[in-house]
Design a protein around this motif. Sequence first.
Motif, PDB file in Angstrom:
ATOM      1  N   ALA A   1      83.566  63.692  91.441  1.00 43.04           N
ATOM      2  CA  ALA A   1      83.532  64.877  90.576  1.00 43.04           C
ATOM      3  C   ALA A   1      84.832  65.020  89.791  1.00 43.04           C
ATOM      4  O   ALA A   1      84.826  65.357  88.607  1.00 43.04           O
ATOM      5  CB  ALA A   1      83.288  66.121  91.428  1.00 43.04           C
ATOM      6  N   MET A   2      85.961  64.741  90.458  1.00 37.84           N
ATOM      7  CA  MET A   2      87.265  64.880  89.784  1.00 37.84           C
ATOM      8  C   MET A   2      87.385  63.909  88.606  1.00 37.84           C
ATOM      9  O   MET A   2      87.813  64.294  87.520  1.00 37.84           O
ATOM     10  CB  MET A   2      88.395  64.649  90.806  1.00 37.84           C
ATOM     11  CG  MET A   2      89.790  64.908  90.274  1.00 37.84           C
ATOM     12  SD  MET A   2      90.054  66.615  89.749  1.00 37.84           S
ATOM     13  CE  MET A   2      90.381  66.397  88.020  1.00 37.84           C
ATOM     14  N   LEU A   3      86.982  62.666  88.829  1.00 38.39           N
ATOM     15  CA  LEU A   3      87.029  61.705  87.714  1.00 38.39           C
ATOM     16  C   LEU A   3      86.042  62.140  86.624  1.00 38.39           C
ATOM     17  O   LEU A   3      86.319  61.991  85.432  1.00 38.39           O
ATOM     18  CB  LEU A   3      86.720  60.285  88.219  1.00 38.39           C
ATOM     19  CG  LEU A   3      86.797  59.166  87.192  1.00 38.39           C
ATOM     20  CD1 LEU A   3      88.131  59.173  86.436  1.00 38.39           C
ATOM     21  CD2 LEU A   3      86.597  57.798  87.857  1.00 38.39           C
ATOM     22  N   GLY A   4      84.917  62.718  87.033  1.00 37.32           N
ATOM     23  CA  GLY A   4      83.960  63.260  86.060  1.00 37.32           C
ATOM     24  C   GLY A   4      84.599  64.336  85.192  1.00 37.32           C
ATOM     25  O   GLY A   4      84.408  64.362  83.974  1.00 37.32           O
ATOM     26  N   VAL A   5      85.373  65.214  85.809  1.00 36.25           N
ATOM     27  CA  VAL A   5      86.089  66.255  85.046  1.00 36.25           C
ATOM     28  C   VAL A   5      87.032  65.610  84.026  1.00 36.25           C
ATOM     29  O   VAL A   5      87.080  66.009  82.861  1.00 36.25           O
ATOM     30  CB  VAL A   5      86.871  67.201  86.004  1.00 36.25           C
ATOM     31  CG1 VAL A   5      87.863  68.065  85.227  1.00 36.25           C
ATOM     32  CG2 VAL A   5      85.911  68.080  86.790  1.00 36.25           C
ATOM     33  N   ASN A   6      87.757  64.584  84.462  1.00 38.57           N
ATOM     34  CA  ASN A   6      88.663  63.886  83.540  1.00 38.57           C
ATOM     35  C   ASN A   6      87.908  63.329  82.330  1.00 38.57           C
ATOM     36  O   ASN A   6      88.385  63.410  81.190  1.00 38.57           O
ATOM     37  CB  ASN A   6      89.382  62.724  84.230  1.00 38.57           C
ATOM     38  CG  ASN A   6      90.388  63.174  85.267  1.00 38.57           C
ATOM     39  OD1 ASN A   6      90.394  62.700  86.393  1.00 38.57           O
ATOM     40  ND2 ASN A   6      91.249  64.101  84.912  1.00 38.57           N
ATOM     41  N   LEU A   7      86.728  62.769  82.579  1.00 42.69           N
ATOM     42  CA  LEU A   7      85.941  62.162  81.499  1.00 42.69           C
ATOM     43  C   LEU A   7      85.429  63.232  80.531  1.00 42.69           C
ATOM     44  O   LEU A   7      85.477  63.058  79.312  1.00 42.69           O
ATOM     45  CB  LEU A   7      84.779  61.343  82.079  1.00 42.69           C
ATOM     46  CG  LEU A   7      85.210  60.109  82.886  1.00 42.69           C
ATOM     47  CD1 LEU A   7      84.052  59.560  83.707  1.00 42.69           C
ATOM     48  CD2 LEU A   7      85.756  59.024  81.959  1.00 42.69           C
ATOM     49  N   VAL A   8      84.958  64.358  81.107  1.00 41.57           N
ATOM     50  CA  VAL A   8      84.481  65.453  80.251  1.00 41.57           C
ATOM     51  C   VAL A   8      85.644  65.985  79.414  1.00 41.57           C
ATOM     52  O   VAL A   8      85.523  66.173  78.195  1.00 41.57           O
ATOM     53  CB  VAL A   8      83.853  66.588  81.108  1.00 41.57           C
ATOM     54  CG1 VAL A   8      83.505  67.791  80.249  1.00 41.57           C
ATOM     55  CG2 VAL A   8      82.616  66.084  81.837  1.00 41.57           C
ATOM     56  N   GLU A   9      86.786  66.216  80.055  1.00 39.09           N
ATOM     57  CA  GLU A   9      87.958  66.746  79.341  1.00 39.09           C
ATOM     58  C   GLU A   9      88.401  65.828  78.211  1.00 39.09           C
ATOM     59  O   GLU A   9      88.825  66.286  77.155  1.00 39.09           O
ATOM     60  CB  GLU A   9      89.130  66.937  80.319  1.00 39.09           C
ATOM     61  CG  GLU A   9      88.984  68.169  81.193  1.00 39.09           C
ATOM     62  CD  GLU A   9      90.124  68.310  82.220  1.00 39.09           C
ATOM     63  OE1 GLU A   9      90.261  69.406  82.770  1.00 39.09           O
ATOM     64  OE2 GLU A   9      90.858  67.327  82.470  1.00 39.09           O
ATOM     65  N   ALA A  10      88.306  64.523  78.468  1.00 36.40           N
ATOM     66  CA  ALA A  10      88.763  63.555  77.454  1.00 36.40           C
ATOM     67  C   ALA A  10      87.706  63.326  76.370  1.00 36.40           C
ATOM     68  O   ALA A  10      87.944  62.603  75.409  1.00 36.40           O
ATOM     69  CB  ALA A  10      89.119  62.233  78.129  1.00 36.40           C
TER      70      ALA A  10
END
Length: 348
Positions: free
Chosen positions: A316-325
């Motif tokens: 989920a955390m890496l998913g957040v990074n991808l959405v943010e970027a």
Amino acid sequence: MSEPVVLGIESTCDETAAAIVRGRELVSNVVASSMDEHARYGGVIPEIASRAHAEAFVPVVSQALADAHMELSDVDAIAVSAGPGLAGCLAVGVSGAKALAYAAGKPLYGINHVIGHIAVTQLQFGAFPTDTLALIVSGGHTSLLHVTDVARHVDVVGTTLDDAAGECFDKIARLLGFPYPGGPHIDRHARLGNPKALRVPQGLTQGRSGHAHPYDFSFSGVKTAVARWIEAQQAEGNEIPVDDVCASLANSVADVLSEKAGRACEKFGSDTLIVGGGFSANSQLRDMLVLKGKRHGIEMRIPQLKLCTDNGAMVAMLGVNLVEAGVKPSSPDFSIDSAMPMDQIVME
Ligand code: KG4
Ligand code: ZN
């Protein structure tokens, strides 16, 4: 969207896990493990693990949503481990995640499990510094990465040329009669033993090979040397000094890992080291990294124990990074990749 909410799903090996992360906050985290079903075989049996994922998928995801007081419609995106891992296990998680994303009309990211192991540290320490070094030590991987941007670009600086540190521990643990996974047992016994009792080889640290591979690792020699030593003792009818074997092994491996990681930080001018993967739970490694950090002025970001082993929070955390970027979600027909390369962050 200032703080993306992402549901992360993990099924690479023997944990079925789901978690919800909002920004850098862990909202819920559910893990079901089939580890006990594999213990008597001395290793993970893929067929058994896949079946356990099929059983646990819906209950685990539902529980993660319920604990967060959310419905699927409340999340901004779904992320799922697409590799590396056991093909049958990955297929269950990815198929389930695709069905959820399709039904709820949510973007889906098929992410790299290994990168998730380092991404998870943000829940504890905040966003990554730009251009930082990362040490990944999991069951199947031992690598040093240069992380330019965790959502967009990572490079492999060094990796193991044969076994991973976790694998090496698990194999020696088997010889010592510990159940799978043996790493934690070696850790526990190592605390009671003499780390200087046995000479354990330190692969790729000396001479020409050390020079040619300053940031690579090799643990197959460690495994063979310790196995031979144990067999020789057994042949002579001697009792195996288990604590001493564990202490010598653990200290030698921790020494090589922390030494090479420190050197890579120096080379890349990084004053931070991100640490991740199941083996980062190892107390000898943690102690040595902390010591090294103090001596060399490197901030060691070592995750708390519950975030070291496989979980949904890392996904989920890496998913957040991808959405943010603003990274494009994976296409609906993306596949699993049981040998997903370490420098690939997300499936196209
Ligand atoms: O990252 P992980 O949970 O699974 C993979 O993605 O591979 O790592 C599992 C590995 C196993 O080899 C296990 O023995 C090792 O991490 N491990 C440990 C400790 N806790 C887990 N090794 C040494 N000391 C520990 N405390
Ligand atoms: Zn893992």
